[in-house]
Enzyme design. Structure first.
Site, PDB file in Angstrom:
ATOM      1  N   GLY A  11      43.779  40.702  37.093  1.00 47.77           N
ATOM      2  CA  GLY A  11      43.590  42.134  37.314  1.00 47.77           C
ATOM      3  C   GLY A  11      44.911  42.823  37.617  1.00 47.77           C
ATOM      4  O   GLY A  11      45.987  42.217  37.510  1.00 47.77           O
ATOM      5  N   PHE A  12      44.826  44.064  38.007  1.00 49.31           N
ATOM      6  CA  PHE A  12      46.023  44.858  38.296  1.00 49.31           C
ATOM      7  C   PHE A  12      46.824  44.223  39.446  1.00 49.31           C
ATOM      8  O   PHE A  12      47.952  43.742  39.248  1.00 49.31           O
ATOM      9  CB  PHE A  12      45.584  46.303  38.614  1.00 49.31           C
ATOM     10  N   ASP A  32      39.789  33.874  37.054  1.00 45.86           N
ATOM     11  CA  ASP A  32      39.390  35.224  36.648  1.00 45.86           C
ATOM     12  C   ASP A  32      38.527  35.148  35.395  1.00 45.86           C
ATOM     13  O   ASP A  32      38.902  34.516  34.415  1.00 45.86           O
ATOM     14  CB  ASP A  32      40.652  36.080  36.365  1.00 45.86           C
ATOM     15  N   ASP A  56      33.471  32.411  36.545  1.00 48.16           N
ATOM     16  CA  ASP A  56      32.782  33.487  37.260  1.00 48.16           C
ATOM     17  C   ASP A  56      32.524  32.990  38.687  1.00 48.16           C
ATOM     18  O   ASP A  56      31.734  32.063  38.890  1.00 48.16           O
ATOM     19  CB  ASP A  56      31.466  33.806  36.542  1.00 48.16           C
ATOM     20  N   TYR A 145      30.101  48.988  46.669  1.00 51.60           N
ATOM     21  CA  TYR A 145      31.474  48.505  46.853  1.00 51.60           C
ATOM     22  C   TYR A 145      31.814  48.440  48.342  1.00 51.60           C
ATOM     23  O   TYR A 145      32.243  47.395  48.851  1.00 51.60           O
ATOM     24  CB  TYR A 145      32.437  49.449  46.127  1.00 51.60           C
ATOM     25  N   TYR A 159      33.188  32.530  58.907  1.00 54.53           N
ATOM     26  CA  TYR A 159      33.803  31.262  58.493  1.00 54.53           C
ATOM     27  C   TYR A 159      34.954  30.905  59.436  1.00 54.53           C
ATOM     28  O   TYR A 159      35.190  29.739  59.724  1.00 54.53           O
ATOM     29  CB  TYR A 159      34.325  31.348  57.052  1.00 54.53           C
TER      30      TYR A 159
HETATM   31  P1  NAD Z   1      41.034  44.876  39.018  1.00 55.56           P
HETATM   32  O1  NAD Z   1      39.690  45.288  38.528  1.00 55.56           O
HETATM   33  O2  NAD Z   1      42.218  45.180  38.173  1.00 55.56           O
HETATM   34  O3  NAD Z   1      41.057  43.323  39.344  1.00 55.56           O
HETATM   35  C1  NAD Z   1      39.927  42.595  39.765  1.00 55.56           C
HETATM   36  C2  NAD Z   1      39.896  41.286  39.009  1.00 55.56           C
HETATM   37  O4  NAD Z   1      38.771  40.511  39.459  1.00 55.56           O
HETATM   38  C3  NAD Z   1      39.752  41.469  37.490  1.00 55.56           C
HETATM   39  O5  NAD Z   1      40.768  40.763  36.812  1.00 55.56           O
HETATM   40  C4  NAD Z   1      38.364  40.913  37.200  1.00 55.56           C
HETATM   41  O6  NAD Z   1      38.259  40.365  35.899  1.00 55.56           O
HETATM   42  C5  NAD Z   1      38.195  39.886  38.306  1.00 55.56           C
HETATM   43  N1  NAD Z   1      36.781  39.588  38.585  1.00 55.56           N
HETATM   44  C6  NAD Z   1      35.790  40.480  38.828  1.00 55.56           C
HETATM   45  N2  NAD Z   1      34.628  39.846  39.001  1.00 55.56           N
HETATM   46  C7  NAD Z   1      34.889  38.511  38.861  1.00 55.56           C
HETATM   47  C8  NAD Z   1      34.080  37.335  38.932  1.00 55.56           C
HETATM   48  N3  NAD Z   1      32.765  37.402  39.181  1.00 55.56           N
HETATM   49  N4  NAD Z   1      34.674  36.124  38.759  1.00 55.56           N
HETATM   50  C9  NAD Z   1      36.013  36.031  38.482  1.00 55.56           C
HETATM   51  N5  NAD Z   1      36.822  37.125  38.406  1.00 55.56           N
HETATM   52  C10 NAD Z   1      36.259  38.342  38.600  1.00 55.56           C
HETATM   53  O7  NAD Z   1      41.203  45.531  40.483  1.00 55.56           O
HETATM   54  P2  NAD Z   1      42.492  45.639  41.418  1.00 55.56           P
HETATM   55  O8  NAD Z   1      42.808  47.064  41.570  1.00 55.56           O
HETATM   56  O9  NAD Z   1      43.528  44.696  41.000  1.00 55.56           O
HETATM   57  O10 NAD Z   1      41.878  45.151  42.815  1.00 55.56           O
HETATM   58  C11 NAD Z   1      42.031  43.819  43.268  1.00 55.56           C
HETATM   59  C12 NAD Z   1      41.412  43.691  44.656  1.00 55.56           C
HETATM   60  O11 NAD Z   1      42.074  44.570  45.565  1.00 55.56           O
HETATM   61  C13 NAD Z   1      39.932  44.023  44.690  1.00 55.56           C
HETATM   62  O12 NAD Z   1      39.277  43.134  45.561  1.00 55.56           O
HETATM   63  C14 NAD Z   1      39.908  45.430  45.281  1.00 55.56           C
HETATM   64  O13 NAD Z   1      38.732  45.682  45.968  1.00 55.56           O
HETATM   65  C15 NAD Z   1      41.113  45.399  46.203  1.00 55.56           C
HETATM   66  N6  NAD Z   1      41.658  46.754  46.407  1.00 55.56           N
HETATM   67  C16 NAD Z   1      42.416  47.357  45.441  1.00 55.56           C
HETATM   68  C17 NAD Z   1      42.896  48.641  45.665  1.00 55.56           C
HETATM   69  C18 NAD Z   1      43.779  49.340  44.650  1.00 55.56           C
HETATM   70  O14 NAD Z   1      44.274  50.436  44.940  1.00 55.56           O
HETATM   71  N7  NAD Z   1      44.040  48.785  43.490  1.00 55.56           N
HETATM   72  C19 NAD Z   1      42.599  49.314  46.848  1.00 55.56           C
HETATM   73  C20 NAD Z   1      41.803  48.668  47.786  1.00 55.56           C
HETATM   74  C21 NAD Z   1      41.344  47.394  47.571  1.00 55.56           C
END
Ligand code: NAD
Length: 315
Positions: A11-12, A32, A56, A145, A159
């Site tokens: 992800g990002f 992922d 998953d 969420y 945990y």
């Molecule tokens: P994103 O959607 O780019 O990345 C999330 C990743 O999780 C994706 O690559 C997706 O394919 C993977 N994923 C989702 N469900 C899955 C599953 N069941 N099994 C395996 N992989 C799975 O989002 P992001 O912005 O990179 O966010 C990453 C984390 O940081 C998240 O937990 C998000 O809640 C948290 N977060 C991000 C921000 C932000 O500003 N980007 C802010 C607060 C919290």
């Protein structure tokens, strides 16, 4: 060299974290299933110390080789994703977090939960310190969420307290940088995409709601510092410089040199009015604070991602 398992590593944020852990000499196992992430985010990685497992995490999963750190980032994160995937979001936060904590327990690894500023809901306390318990609507569309993350925090502490797992919780505030998806609905990629095409910039409401934006390199440095500390309670990691959405739109226009006009659209349900981290705790226990301001972060995003990637495929 430590072995780090990163859920959501394609992800990002996860892909930036994988890059940084590899740059620091660690081995990285990225778990992922590409639900909201993309292989494009990790395809540049050539290291033999990197492995991607397409799993998953809602289903039980195991990794044979010893793991020292577990960074648990997998979860839909953008409103566009979690509104489309409400049950998936709840299951990742619950089953997915159970399975990942179980894995950390088995390997006696240090576990870091990526939580969010959204656990504070529409805050009645400003800025938000970690001691504030939040003001969340559990039954609104965003509840899937916010409550998944609140549950994941409760699970992590259980945990830790009952099973003796070495855990940490990071409350991430809005983060931006290269590799954000142009159409993921969040303010910065949307404004950049619109500005780079000289199209109208769509601000929700009257634009007076505030957000605080952290550049991704600062955020990742904070995550790693927290994972490598011995701290167990939640820690805010975000940039405390607060902007109204209107100020953000104006800054994007200025940095991109765009001729876009700013237009206003209806506010989404339960959109928080304010958002600003109190980072006193991160400063005190980690010596962490952000170093990249909004303008510089926007410049780096445009330079590193390239205008084509920020504009994305036409819709
Ligand atoms: P994103 O959607 O780019 O990345 C999330 C990743 O999780 C994706 O690559 C997706 O394919 C993977 N994923 C989702 N469900 C899955 C599953 N069941 N099994 C395996 N992989 C799975 O989002 P992001 O912005 O990179 O966010 C990453 C984390 O940081 C998240 O937990 C998000 O809640 C948290 N977060 C991000 C921000 C932000 O500003 N980007 C802010 C607060 C919290």
């Amino acid at each position: 060299m430590a072995t780090c398992l990163v859920t959501g590593g394609a992800g990002f944020l996860g892909s930036h974290l994988c890059d940084e852990l590899l740059a620091r000499g660690h081995r990285v196992i990225c778990v992922d299933n590409l639900e909201t992430g993309s292989l494009a985010n990790i395809e540049h990685i050539r290291s033999e110390r990197f492995l991607h497992l397409n799993l998953d995490i809602i289903e039980p999963y195991f990794v044979e080789e010893p793991v020292d750190f577990v960074y648990h980032l997998a979860s839909p994160a953008s409103p566009i994703d979690y509104l489309r995937l409400p049950l998936h979001t709840l299951k990742v936060g619950s089953y997915g977090t159970h399975h990942t904590l179980g894995l950390a327990k088995k390997h006696r690894g240090r576990f870091l939960l990526a939580s969010t500023s959204e656990v504070y809901g529409d805050p009645q306390v400003h800025p938000q310190p970690e001691t504030y318990w939040g003001h969340v609507n559990p039954i609104g569309p965003r509840g899937v969420y916010d409550e998944a993350k609140r549950y994941a925090e409760a699970l992590t502490m259980a945990y830790h307290r009952q099973q003796g797992v070495d855990t940490a919780i990071v409350r991430i505030f809005n983060t931006f940088g290269p590799k954000m998806r142009p159409h993921d609905g969040r303010a910065i990629p949307t404004f950049l995409r619109q500005a780079l095409q000289d199209r109208p910039i769509t601000v929700f409401g009257d634009g007076s709601q505030t957000r605080s934006f952290c550049y991704v390199d600062d955020e990742i440095r904070g995550l790693i510092a927290l994972a490598e500390s011995g701290y167990h309670l939640p820690v805010n990691i975000g940039n405390p410089n607060e902007f109204t959405l209107l100020e953000l739109a104006e800054t994007v226009v200025e940095v991109t040199g765009s001729s876009s006009e700013i237009v206003f659209e209806a506010l989404p349900t339960d959109d928080p009015q304010v958002r600003q981290p109190d980072i006193s705790l991160a400063r005190a226990i980690l010596g962490w604070e952000p170093t990249v301001d909004l303008r510089e972060g926007l410049r780096r995003t445009i330079e590193q991602a390239g205008e084509e990637a920020l504009v994305g495929a036409a819709r």
